[in-house]
Motif scaffolding. Structure first.
Motif, mmCIF file in Angstrom:
data_model
loop_
_atom_site.group_PDB
_atom_site.id
_atom_site.type_symbol
_atom_site.label_atom_id
_atom_site.label_comp_id
_atom_site.label_asym_id
_atom_site.label_seq_id
_atom_site.Cartn_x
_atom_site.Cartn_y
_atom_site.Cartn_z
ATOM 1 N N LEU A 51 54.691 -6.327 44.803
ATOM 2 C CA LEU A 51 55.923 -6.433 45.612
ATOM 3 C C LEU A 51 56.914 -7.696 45.192
ATOM 4 N N ASN A 52 55.905 -8.544 44.851
ATOM 5 C CA ASN A 52 56.816 -9.757 44.261
ATOM 6 C C ASN A 52 57.624 -9.511 42.963
ATOM 7 N N ARG A 53 57.051 -8.860 42.179
ATOM 8 C CA ARG A 53 57.906 -8.483 41.045
ATOM 9 C C ARG A 53 58.795 -7.508 40.992
ATOM 10 N N VAL A 54 59.206 -6.929 42.514
ATOM 11 C CA VAL A 54 60.296 -5.825 42.336
ATOM 12 C C VAL A 54 61.662 -6.803 42.329
ATOM 13 N N GLN A 55 62.521 -6.354 41.641
ATOM 14 C CA GLN A 55 63.536 -7.091 41.315
ATOM 15 C C GLN A 55 64.863 -6.617 42.182
ATOM 16 N N LEU A 56 64.982 -5.383 42.551
ATOM 17 C CA LEU A 56 66.103 -4.674 42.854
ATOM 18 C C LEU A 56 65.522 -4.224 44.362
ATOM 19 N N SER A 57 66.697 -4.239 45.548
ATOM 20 C CA SER A 57 66.468 -3.776 46.552
ATOM 21 C C SER A 57 67.556 -2.420 46.705
ATOM 22 N N GLY A 58 67.348 -1.705 47.823
ATOM 23 C CA GLY A 58 68.236 -0.545 47.957
ATOM 24 C C GLY A 58 69.734 -1.011 48.059
ATOM 25 N N LYS A 59 69.801 -2.156 48.908
ATOM 26 C CA LYS A 59 71.049 -2.720 48.911
ATOM 27 C C LYS A 59 71.753 -3.306 47.425
ATOM 28 N N ASP A 60 70.972 -4.094 46.684
ATOM 29 C CA ASP A 60 71.391 -4.547 45.328
ATOM 30 C C ASP A 60 71.831 -3.295 44.683
ATOM 31 N N LEU A 80 72.816 -0.487 45.755
ATOM 32 C CA LEU A 80 74.070 0.147 46.483
ATOM 33 C C LEU A 80 75.552 -0.747 46.154
ATOM 34 N N GLU A 81 75.326 -2.054 46.120
ATOM 35 C CA GLU A 81 76.276 -3.008 45.863
ATOM 36 C C GLU A 81 76.554 -3.451 44.559
ATOM 37 N N LYS A 82 75.658 -2.773 43.504
ATOM 38 C CA LYS A 82 76.115 -2.992 41.995
ATOM 39 C C LYS A 82 77.538 -2.458 41.788
ATOM 40 N N ASP A 83 78.353 -3.067 41.340
ATOM 41 C CA ASP A 83 79.854 -2.870 40.508
ATOM 42 C C ASP A 83 79.792 -2.943 39.017
ATOM 43 N N PHE A 84 79.943 -1.769 38.582
ATOM 44 C CA PHE A 84 79.970 -1.630 37.169
ATOM 45 C C PHE A 84 81.606 -1.796 36.765
ATOM 46 N N ALA A 142 70.975 8.692 45.097
ATOM 47 C CA ALA A 142 69.753 9.320 44.934
ATOM 48 C C ALA A 142 68.564 8.461 44.702
ATOM 49 N N VAL A 143 68.773 7.424 43.779
ATOM 50 C CA VAL A 143 68.028 6.337 43.423
ATOM 51 C C VAL A 143 67.522 5.449 44.698
ATOM 52 N N ILE A 144 68.590 5.218 45.396
ATOM 53 C CA ILE A 144 68.557 4.350 46.395
ATOM 54 C C ILE A 144 67.600 5.025 47.718
#
Length: 102
Positions: free
Chosen positions: A3-12, A14-18, A36-38
């Motif tokens: 779990l220490n290697r997980v880079q993204l959370s569901g919040k990350d 969700l808040e990603k802006d392209f 769906a990914v979240i």
């Protein structure tokens, strides 16, 4: 998987802006896919947490596996079956064959 290697959370996610560009992806389609990914991400995280809790519980209170007895060899001769077999031989092959076998 650590779990220490997980880079993204569901919040990350969700808040990603392209950034938008000409002829880019359909923003609504991308948002639906990321939703769906979240959801999947959150389900996996919950399952990992549940399994970790179960693992800790089992480490504290190990379940003793039921011991099964080894099957005993059947050394008892079933005389009734042997008698029936003898009678069947007499009926099929005749009395002479049964008498010569004895």
């Amino acid at each position: 998987m650590s779990l220490n290697r997980v880079q993204l959370s569901g919040k990350d996610i969700l808040e990603k802006d392209f950034k938008t560009a000409m002829r880019g992806y359909n923003q609504e389609e991308v948002d639906e896919f990321l939703d769906a990914v979240i959801q999947d991400y959150d389900i996996f995280k919950q399952e990992i947490e549940r399994l970790q809790a179960e693992n800790e519980k089992l480490k504290k209170n190990p379940v003793e596996q039921p011991r099964t007895r080894a099957p005993q060899p059947n050394t008892q001769v079933n005389y009734d079956v042997l008698k029936r077999l003898s009678n069947l031989e007499k009926a099929v092959f005749g009395k002479k064959f049964a008498d010569s076998a004895e």
